[in-house]
Design a protein around this motif. Structure first.
Motif, PDB file in Angstrom:
ATOM      1  N   MET A   1      52.682  29.346  46.827  1.00 27.64           N
ATOM      2  CA  MET A   1      53.038  30.363  45.840  1.00 27.64           C
ATOM      3  C   MET A   1      53.316  31.692  46.521  1.00 27.64           C
ATOM      4  O   MET A   1      52.700  32.027  47.514  1.00 27.64           O
ATOM      5  CB  MET A   1      51.899  30.570  44.853  1.00 27.64           C
ATOM      6  CG  MET A   1      51.709  29.479  43.866  1.00 27.64           C
ATOM      7  SD  MET A   1      52.522  29.933  42.360  1.00 27.64           S
ATOM      8  CE  MET A   1      51.801  28.764  41.272  1.00 27.64           C
ATOM      9  N   THR A   2      54.216  32.421  45.931  1.00 30.56           N
ATOM     10  CA  THR A   2      54.592  33.744  46.415  1.00 30.56           C
ATOM     11  C   THR A   2      53.954  34.786  45.510  1.00 30.56           C
ATOM     12  O   THR A   2      54.045  34.681  44.290  1.00 30.56           O
ATOM     13  CB  THR A   2      56.130  33.888  46.399  1.00 30.56           C
ATOM     14  OG1 THR A   2      56.692  32.883  47.231  1.00 30.56           O
ATOM     15  CG2 THR A   2      56.560  35.252  46.871  1.00 30.56           C
ATOM     16  N   LYS A   3      53.318  35.790  46.086  1.00 31.27           N
ATOM     17  CA  LYS A   3      52.682  36.853  45.305  1.00 31.27           C
ATOM     18  C   LYS A   3      53.642  38.036  45.212  1.00 31.27           C
ATOM     19  O   LYS A   3      54.204  38.476  46.212  1.00 31.27           O
ATOM     20  CB  LYS A   3      51.376  37.292  45.951  1.00 31.27           C
ATOM     21  CG  LYS A   3      50.644  38.366  45.151  1.00 31.27           C
ATOM     22  CD  LYS A   3      49.375  38.800  45.825  1.00 31.27           C
ATOM     23  CE  LYS A   3      49.749  39.830  46.854  1.00 31.27           C
ATOM     24  NZ  LYS A   3      48.646  40.512  47.500  1.00 31.27           N
ATOM     25  N   ILE A   4      53.830  38.524  43.993  1.00 34.02           N
ATOM     26  CA  ILE A   4      54.643  39.713  43.732  1.00 34.02           C
ATOM     27  C   ILE A   4      53.760  40.720  43.018  1.00 34.02           C
ATOM     28  O   ILE A   4      53.046  40.374  42.075  1.00 34.02           O
ATOM     29  CB  ILE A   4      55.887  39.378  42.887  1.00 34.02           C
ATOM     30  CG1 ILE A   4      56.772  38.381  43.631  1.00 34.02           C
ATOM     31  CG2 ILE A   4      56.660  40.649  42.530  1.00 34.02           C
ATOM     32  CD1 ILE A   4      57.963  37.894  42.847  1.00 34.02           C
ATOM     33  N   THR A   5      53.820  41.967  43.465  1.00 31.88           N
ATOM     34  CA  THR A   5      53.060  43.036  42.823  1.00 31.88           C
ATOM     35  C   THR A   5      54.018  43.922  42.048  1.00 31.88           C
ATOM     36  O   THR A   5      55.010  44.415  42.595  1.00 31.88           O
ATOM     37  CB  THR A   5      52.309  43.877  43.873  1.00 31.88           C
ATOM     38  OG1 THR A   5      51.413  43.021  44.586  1.00 31.88           O
ATOM     39  CG2 THR A   5      51.524  44.998  43.215  1.00 31.88           C
ATOM     40  N   PHE A   6      53.725  44.103  40.775  1.00 33.68           N
ATOM     41  CA  PHE A   6      54.499  44.996  39.912  1.00 33.68           C
ATOM     42  C   PHE A   6      53.676  46.256  39.709  1.00 33.68           C
ATOM     43  O   PHE A   6      52.484  46.182  39.381  1.00 33.68           O
ATOM     44  CB  PHE A   6      54.773  44.345  38.554  1.00 33.68           C
ATOM     45  CG  PHE A   6      55.658  43.138  38.638  1.00 33.68           C
ATOM     46  CD1 PHE A   6      57.034  43.267  38.580  1.00 33.68           C
ATOM     47  CD2 PHE A   6      55.122  41.872  38.793  1.00 33.68           C
ATOM     48  CE1 PHE A   6      57.855  42.164  38.669  1.00 33.68           C
ATOM     49  CE2 PHE A   6      55.925  40.754  38.885  1.00 33.68           C
ATOM     50  CZ  PHE A   6      57.305  40.892  38.824  1.00 33.68           C
ATOM     51  N   ILE A   7      54.315  47.399  39.893  1.00 28.81           N
ATOM     52  CA  ILE A   7      53.660  48.684  39.640  1.00 28.81           C
ATOM     53  C   ILE A   7      54.366  49.309  38.449  1.00 28.81           C
ATOM     54  O   ILE A   7      55.549  49.668  38.529  1.00 28.81           O
ATOM     55  CB  ILE A   7      53.701  49.604  40.866  1.00 28.81           C
ATOM     56  CG1 ILE A   7      53.040  48.907  42.066  1.00 28.81           C
ATOM     57  CG2 ILE A   7      53.019  50.938  40.546  1.00 28.81           C
ATOM     58  CD1 ILE A   7      53.170  49.662  43.370  1.00 28.81           C
ATOM     59  N   GLU A   8      53.647  49.380  37.342  1.00 23.60           N
ATOM     60  CA  GLU A   8      54.231  49.922  36.122  1.00 23.60           C
ATOM     61  C   GLU A   8      54.305  51.443  36.208  1.00 23.60           C
ATOM     62  O   GLU A   8      53.663  52.058  37.058  1.00 23.60           O
ATOM     63  CB  GLU A   8      53.426  49.451  34.917  1.00 23.60           C
ATOM     64  CG  GLU A   8      53.445  47.917  34.808  1.00 23.60           C
ATOM     65  CD  GLU A   8      52.823  47.403  33.544  1.00 23.60           C
ATOM     66  OE1 GLU A   8      53.480  47.528  32.499  1.00 23.60           O
ATOM     67  OE2 GLU A   8      51.696  46.875  33.607  1.00 23.60           O
ATOM     68  N   ALA A   9      55.093  52.042  35.343  1.00 27.86           N
ATOM     69  CA  ALA A   9      55.334  53.483  35.390  1.00 27.86           C
ATOM     70  C   ALA A   9      54.056  54.305  35.292  1.00 27.86           C
ATOM     71  O   ALA A   9      53.970  55.393  35.857  1.00 27.86           O
ATOM     72  CB  ALA A   9      56.309  53.881  34.284  1.00 27.86           C
ATOM     73  N   ASP A  10      53.044  53.786  34.602  1.00 34.02           N
ATOM     74  CA  ASP A  10      51.782  54.514  34.465  1.00 34.02           C
ATOM     75  C   ASP A  10      50.836  54.278  35.643  1.00 34.02           C
ATOM     76  O   ASP A  10      49.712  54.749  35.645  1.00 34.02           O
ATOM     77  CB  ASP A  10      51.087  54.170  33.145  1.00 34.02           C
ATOM     78  CG  ASP A  10      50.597  52.728  33.089  1.00 34.02           C
ATOM     79  OD1 ASP A  10      50.791  51.954  34.062  1.00 34.02           O
ATOM     80  OD2 ASP A  10      50.009  52.355  32.046  1.00 34.02           O
ATOM     81  N   GLY A  11      51.300  53.519  36.653  1.00 33.54           N
ATOM     82  CA  GLY A  11      50.486  53.249  37.829  1.00 33.54           C
ATOM     83  C   GLY A  11      49.703  51.948  37.775  1.00 33.54           C
ATOM     84  O   GLY A  11      49.110  51.530  38.771  1.00 33.54           O
TER      85      GLY A  11
END
Length: 106
Positions: A1-11
């Motif tokens: 599996m590949t890990k992706i990190t999403f950083i939303e506008a509020d942090g």
């Protein structure tokens, strides 16, 4: 599996696991990233999956094709790291990819 990190506008940071071949948009939707609306379902026709690829990843991804570049002309606040997440196909080499969600989509 590949890990992706999403950083939303509020942090807020959301880590998601992806299978190779999925689009980053599919991963975001599955992870509950509400700002990635994906209204066209990944057809590169609306720009509602606009995201910013972290600077250290921009040159590691396949560059956008002409249809994606054309659609990026219509998103709010485009930057050199802007991409349509529906057009980024996940590969195992993308493990650790960081995606920032634009504040204009919240």
């Amino acid at each position: 599996m590949t890990k992706i990190t999403f950083i939303e506008a509020d942090g807020t940071t959301v880590e998601a696991k992806a299978e190779p071949g999925m689009s980053v948009m599919q991963v975001a939707v599955n992870a509950g990233i509400a700002a990635i609306a994906a209204e066209c379902g990944g057809a590169c026709a609306c720009g509602t999956c606009h995201c910013y690829v972290a600077d250290e990843w921009v040159d590691k991804l396949t560059p956008p094709e002409d249809d994606e570049t054309d659609m990026l002309d219509f998103v709010i606040d485009p930057t050199p790291s802007s991409r349509l997440s529906c057009q980024i196909a996940v590969t195992p080499e993308m493990d650790g990819l960081v995606i920032n969600v634009p504040s204009s989509q919240t």
